[in-house]
Design a protein around this motif. Structure first.
Motif, short mmCIF file in Angstrom:
data_model
loop_
_atom_site.label_atom_id
_atom_site.label_comp_id
_atom_site.label_asym_id
_atom_site.label_seq_id
_atom_site.Cartn_x
_atom_site.Cartn_y
_atom_site.Cartn_z
N PRO A 4 7.72 9.55 32.05
CA PRO A 4 7.52 10.79 31.29
C PRO A 4 6.19 10.74 30.52
O PRO A 4 5.73 9.67 30.13
CB PRO A 4 8.70 10.81 30.31
N SER A 5 5.62 11.90 30.29
CA SER A 5 4.39 12.01 29.51
C SER A 5 4.71 11.77 28.03
O SER A 5 5.88 11.71 27.64
CB SER A 5 3.80 13.41 29.68
N ILE A 6 3.68 11.69 27.23
CA ILE A 6 3.88 11.53 25.78
C ILE A 6 4.68 12.71 25.23
O ILE A 6 5.63 12.52 24.46
CB ILE A 6 2.51 11.41 25.05
N SER A 7 4.31 13.93 25.65
CA SER A 7 5.05 15.10 25.17
C SER A 7 6.50 15.06 25.68
O SER A 7 7.41 15.51 25.00
CB SER A 7 4.36 16.39 25.58
N GLY A 8 6.69 14.52 26.88
CA GLY A 8 8.04 14.35 27.40
C GLY A 8 8.87 13.42 26.54
O GLY A 8 10.02 13.71 26.21
N TRP A 9 8.27 12.29 26.14
CA TRP A 9 8.96 11.34 25.26
C TRP A 9 9.26 11.96 23.90
O TRP A 9 10.33 11.72 23.33
CB TRP A 9 8.17 10.05 25.10
#
Length: 142
Positions: free
Chosen positions: A120-125
């Motif tokens: 996952p991307s940073i925004s996903g996390w």
């Protein structure tokens, strides 16, 4: 939302929300395990009719052993989840049970990273952390 998977995911969320409300009312006055059996039987019949009507029933022989294994494991997980979910709805309010159940989103992310190599991307996390925090807040303050 331009891709079809996103539309299906939103529809899944809508139907899951309705499922929680309908199940909470339906489980009143009935054993939660029996309610799960009834629900499962209806799902089985409905999906069978859809597959039959659309000509999508295939020979089980055309399904690989790996697919069979993981479909069986998925079915067992679904059954266990449904049994636990209906028991929780029988004992607690839907407004608390459903958000805690959605911790599955956090677990899917963790399992996806661990077992499937997803990243996952940073925004996903951040979103995953917010889901976890929200579920915990609801459970603790509920």
């Amino acid at each position: 939302m331009s891709t079809s998977w996103q539309i299906w995911a939103v529809l899944s969320a809508v139907f899951a929300a309705l499922t929680a409300i309908f199940a909470k009312v339906g489980v009143e006055g009935i054993n939660s395990d029996l309610a799960t059996l009834i629900r499962t039987a209806i799902v089985l019949v409905t999906l069978s009719l859809i597959l039959f009507a659309t000509g999508q029933l295939t020979s089980p022989g055309s399904i690989s052993p790996k697919s069979w294994l993981f479909l069986v494991l998925s079915a067992l997980g679904t059954g266990a989840s449904w049994l636990c979910y209906f028991r929780a709805l029988k004992l607690g309010p839907a407004t608390l049970v459903a958000p805690i159940d959605k911790l599955s989103v956090v677990l899917v992310a963790l399992f996806g990273v661990t077992f499937l190599g997803e990243r996952p991307s940073i925004s996903g996390w951040v979103g995953i952390a917010l889901i976890a925090a929200g579920a915990i807040l609801i459970a603790v303050k509920g």
